[in-house]
Design a protein around this motif. Structure first.
Motif, PDB file in Angstrom:
ATOM      1  N   GLU A  25     -72.155-104.128  -4.693  1.00  0.00           N
ATOM      2  CA  GLU A  25     -71.779-103.114  -3.702  1.00  0.00           C
ATOM      3  C   GLU A  25     -72.825-102.989  -2.593  1.00  0.00           C
ATOM      4  O   GLU A  25     -72.501-102.630  -1.463  1.00  0.00           O
ATOM      5  CB  GLU A  25     -71.565-101.757  -4.381  1.00  0.00           C
ATOM      6  CG  GLU A  25     -70.320-101.700  -5.246  1.00  0.00           C
ATOM      7  CD  GLU A  25     -70.465-102.456  -6.571  1.00  0.00           C
ATOM      8  OE1 GLU A  25     -71.609-102.608  -7.070  1.00  0.00           O
ATOM      9  OE2 GLU A  25     -69.441-102.917  -7.090  1.00  0.00           O
ATOM     10  N   ASP A  28     -71.918-105.130   0.263  1.00  0.00           N
ATOM     11  CA  ASP A  28     -70.702-104.811   1.021  1.00  0.00           C
ATOM     12  C   ASP A  28     -71.031-104.187   2.378  1.00  0.00           C
ATOM     13  O   ASP A  28     -70.252-104.278   3.311  1.00  0.00           O
ATOM     14  CB  ASP A  28     -69.803-103.863   0.222  1.00  0.00           C
ATOM     15  CG  ASP A  28     -69.140-104.562  -0.951  1.00  0.00           C
ATOM     16  OD1 ASP A  28     -68.962-105.798  -0.893  1.00  0.00           O
ATOM     17  OD2 ASP A  28     -68.798-103.878  -1.930  1.00  0.00           O
ATOM     18  N   GLN A  29     -72.185-103.549   2.480  1.00  0.00           N
ATOM     19  CA  GLN A  29     -72.609-102.942   3.743  1.00  0.00           C
ATOM     20  C   GLN A  29     -73.361-103.978   4.567  1.00  0.00           C
ATOM     21  O   GLN A  29     -74.238-104.655   4.045  1.00  0.00           O
ATOM     22  CB  GLN A  29     -73.550-101.763   3.444  1.00  0.00           C
ATOM     23  CG  GLN A  29     -72.934-100.703   2.587  1.00  0.00           C
ATOM     24  CD  GLN A  29     -72.458 -99.540   3.409  1.00  0.00           C
ATOM     25  OE1 GLN A  29     -72.947 -99.349   4.516  1.00  0.00           O
ATOM     26  NE2 GLN A  29     -71.520 -98.794   2.895  1.00  0.00           N
ATOM     27  N   PRO A  30     -73.050-104.106   5.851  1.00  0.00           N
ATOM     28  CA  PRO A  30     -73.798-105.054   6.682  1.00  0.00           C
ATOM     29  C   PRO A  30     -75.262-104.617   6.802  1.00  0.00           C
ATOM     30  O   PRO A  30     -75.557-103.426   6.790  1.00  0.00           O
ATOM     31  CB  PRO A  30     -73.113-104.988   8.038  1.00  0.00           C
ATOM     32  CG  PRO A  30     -71.952-104.105   7.910  1.00  0.00           C
ATOM     33  CD  PRO A  30     -71.990-103.444   6.583  1.00  0.00           C
ATOM     34  N   TRP A  34     -77.858-106.603  11.683  1.00  0.00           N
ATOM     35  CA  TRP A  34     -76.550-107.083  12.130  1.00  0.00           C
ATOM     36  C   TRP A  34     -75.808-105.958  12.835  1.00  0.00           C
ATOM     37  O   TRP A  34     -75.220-106.147  13.899  1.00  0.00           O
ATOM     38  CB  TRP A  34     -75.748-107.597  10.927  1.00  0.00           C
ATOM     39  CG  TRP A  34     -74.457-108.240  11.295  1.00  0.00           C
ATOM     40  CD1 TRP A  34     -74.268-109.553  11.636  1.00  0.00           C
ATOM     41  CD2 TRP A  34     -73.176-107.623  11.386  1.00  0.00           C
ATOM     42  NE1 TRP A  34     -72.943-109.784  11.919  1.00  0.00           N
ATOM     43  CE2 TRP A  34     -72.250-108.608  11.769  1.00  0.00           C
ATOM     44  CE3 TRP A  34     -72.716-106.338  11.177  1.00  0.00           C
ATOM     45  CZ2 TRP A  34     -70.905-108.340  11.943  1.00  0.00           C
ATOM     46  CZ3 TRP A  34     -71.375-106.074  11.356  1.00  0.00           C
ATOM     47  CH2 TRP A  34     -70.494-107.081  11.734  1.00  0.00           C
ATOM     48  N   GLU A  55     -67.660-112.389  11.847  1.00  0.00           N
ATOM     49  CA  GLU A  55     -67.351-111.142  11.156  1.00  0.00           C
ATOM     50  C   GLU A  55     -68.176-111.064   9.869  1.00  0.00           C
ATOM     51  O   GLU A  55     -68.275-112.043   9.132  1.00  0.00           O
ATOM     52  CB  GLU A  55     -65.862-111.097  10.828  1.00  0.00           C
ATOM     53  CG  GLU A  55     -65.429-109.841  10.116  1.00  0.00           C
ATOM     54  CD  GLU A  55     -63.956-109.860   9.769  1.00  0.00           C
ATOM     55  OE1 GLU A  55     -63.560-109.022   8.960  1.00  0.00           O
ATOM     56  OE2 GLU A  55     -63.222-110.714  10.289  1.00  0.00           O
ATOM     57  N   TYR A  56     -68.748-109.905   9.604  1.00  0.00           N
ATOM     58  CA  TYR A  56     -69.567-109.748   8.396  1.00  0.00           C
ATOM     59  C   TYR A  56     -68.677-109.733   7.165  1.00  0.00           C
ATOM     60  O   TYR A  56     -67.626-109.092   7.151  1.00  0.00           O
ATOM     61  CB  TYR A  56     -70.385-108.448   8.450  1.00  0.00           C
ATOM     62  CG  TYR A  56     -71.190-108.248   7.192  1.00  0.00           C
ATOM     63  CD1 TYR A  56     -72.399-108.898   7.034  1.00  0.00           C
ATOM     64  CD2 TYR A  56     -70.731-107.454   6.160  1.00  0.00           C
ATOM     65  CE1 TYR A  56     -73.142-108.759   5.875  1.00  0.00           C
ATOM     66  CE2 TYR A  56     -71.465-107.309   5.002  1.00  0.00           C
ATOM     67  CZ  TYR A  56     -72.665-107.958   4.864  1.00  0.00           C
ATOM     68  OH  TYR A  56     -73.387-107.835   3.710  1.00  0.00           O
ATOM     69  N   LYS A  57     -69.107-110.450   6.137  1.00  0.00           N
ATOM     70  CA  LYS A  57     -68.428-110.370   4.844  1.00  0.00           C
ATOM     71  C   LYS A  57     -69.444-110.618   3.744  1.00  0.00           C
ATOM     72  O   LYS A  57     -70.455-111.295   3.946  1.00  0.00           O
ATOM     73  CB  LYS A  57     -67.263-111.345   4.740  1.00  0.00           C
ATOM     74  CG  LYS A  57     -67.605-112.801   4.874  1.00  0.00           C
ATOM     75  CD  LYS A  57     -66.350-113.628   4.693  1.00  0.00           C
ATOM     76  CE  LYS A  57     -66.374-114.825   5.601  1.00  0.00           C
ATOM     77  NZ  LYS A  57     -65.203-115.652   5.464  1.00  0.00           N
ATOM     78  N   ASN A  58     -69.181-110.025   2.617  1.00  0.00           N
ATOM     79  CA  ASN A  58     -70.051-110.150   1.456  1.00  0.00           C
ATOM     80  C   ASN A  58     -69.822-111.530   0.851  1.00  0.00           C
ATOM     81  O   ASN A  58     -68.786-111.794   0.252  1.00  0.00           O
ATOM     82  CB  ASN A  58     -69.720-109.039   0.457  1.00  0.00           C
ATOM     83  CG  ASN A  58     -70.605-109.059  -0.761  1.00  0.00           C
ATOM     84  OD1 ASN A  58     -71.324-110.017  -0.996  1.00  0.00           O
ATOM     85  ND2 ASN A  58     -70.535-108.004  -1.529  1.00  0.00           N
ATOM     86  N   LEU A  59     -70.783-112.425   1.005  1.00  0.00           N
ATOM     87  CA  LEU A  59     -70.624-113.797   0.528  1.00  0.00           C
ATOM     88  C   LEU A  59     -70.587-113.886  -0.993  1.00  0.00           C
ATOM     89  O   LEU A  59     -70.083-114.860  -1.542  1.00  0.00           O
ATOM     90  CB  LEU A  59     -71.736-114.682   1.078  1.00  0.00           C
ATOM     91  CG  LEU A  59     -71.707-114.904   2.580  1.00  0.00           C
ATOM     92  CD1 LEU A  59     -72.904-115.738   3.006  1.00  0.00           C
ATOM     93  CD2 LEU A  59     -70.422-115.567   3.008  1.00  0.00           C
ATOM     94  N   ARG A  61     -68.768-112.057  -2.806  1.00  0.00           N
ATOM     95  CA  ARG A  61     -67.368-111.822  -3.182  1.00  0.00           C
ATOM     96  C   ARG A  61     -66.456-112.988  -2.797  1.00  0.00           C
ATOM     97  O   ARG A  61     -65.304-113.027  -3.170  1.00  0.00           O
ATOM     98  CB  ARG A  61     -66.847-110.545  -2.529  1.00  0.00           C
ATOM     99  CG  ARG A  61     -67.488-109.286  -3.075  1.00  0.00           C
ATOM    100  CD  ARG A  61     -66.712-108.062  -2.598  1.00  0.00           C
ATOM    101  NE  ARG A  61     -67.366-106.840  -2.944  1.00  0.00           N
ATOM    102  CZ  ARG A  61     -67.199-106.192  -4.090  1.00  0.00           C
ATOM    103  NH1 ARG A  61     -66.408-106.687  -5.004  1.00  0.00           N
ATOM    104  NH2 ARG A  61     -67.832-105.055  -4.318  1.00  0.00           N
ATOM    105  N   VAL A  62     -66.981-113.910  -2.038  1.00  0.00           N
ATOM    106  CA  VAL A  62     -66.188-115.055  -1.588  1.00  0.00           C
ATOM    107  C   VAL A  62     -66.073-116.062  -2.734  1.00  0.00           C
ATOM    108  O   VAL A  62     -67.030-116.292  -3.468  1.00  0.00           O
ATOM    109  CB  VAL A  62     -66.856-115.717  -0.359  1.00  0.00           C
ATOM    110  CG1 VAL A  62     -66.140-116.985   0.041  1.00  0.00           C
ATOM    111  CG2 VAL A  62     -66.893-114.744   0.791  1.00  0.00           C
TER     112      VAL A  62
END
Length: 85
Positions: A25, A28-30, A34, A55-59, A61-62
């Motif tokens: 978690e 999840d926050q940038p 950034w 676009e920011y994403k939690n890597l 979770r990828v």
């Protein structure tokens, strides 16, 4: 050209989560840097259309990308000249 984020980055993040360095978690926050860059483009005349970057994403979770085995033929008989003696 090598991708900026490959499978090793995702593996490193997931390993750090397992060791308790941070939680899923938390990612999840940038990060503040950034967010600051995105906010600096808002209303800035140098960036009339605002932030247009990645676009920011939690890597973590990828889904891990499947490794593709590359196959290369080292030599081809057509590459060599034939000499008649």
């Amino acid at each position: 050209m090598q991708k900026l984020f490959d499978a090793s980055v995702v593996k490193t993040l997931k390993d750090a989560i397992k060791r308790g360095k941070f939680t899923l978690e938390d990612l999840d926050q940038p990060p503040p840097g950034w967010t600051e860059c995105v906010n600096n483009t808002k209303g800035n005349p140098a960036f009339p259309q605002g932030y247009q970057g990645v676009e920011y994403k939690n890597l973590a979770r990828v889904e891990e990308p499947k490794l593709i085995e590359e196959k290369v033929q080292l030599t081809d008989p057509k590459d060599f000249q034939k000499y008649d003696f």
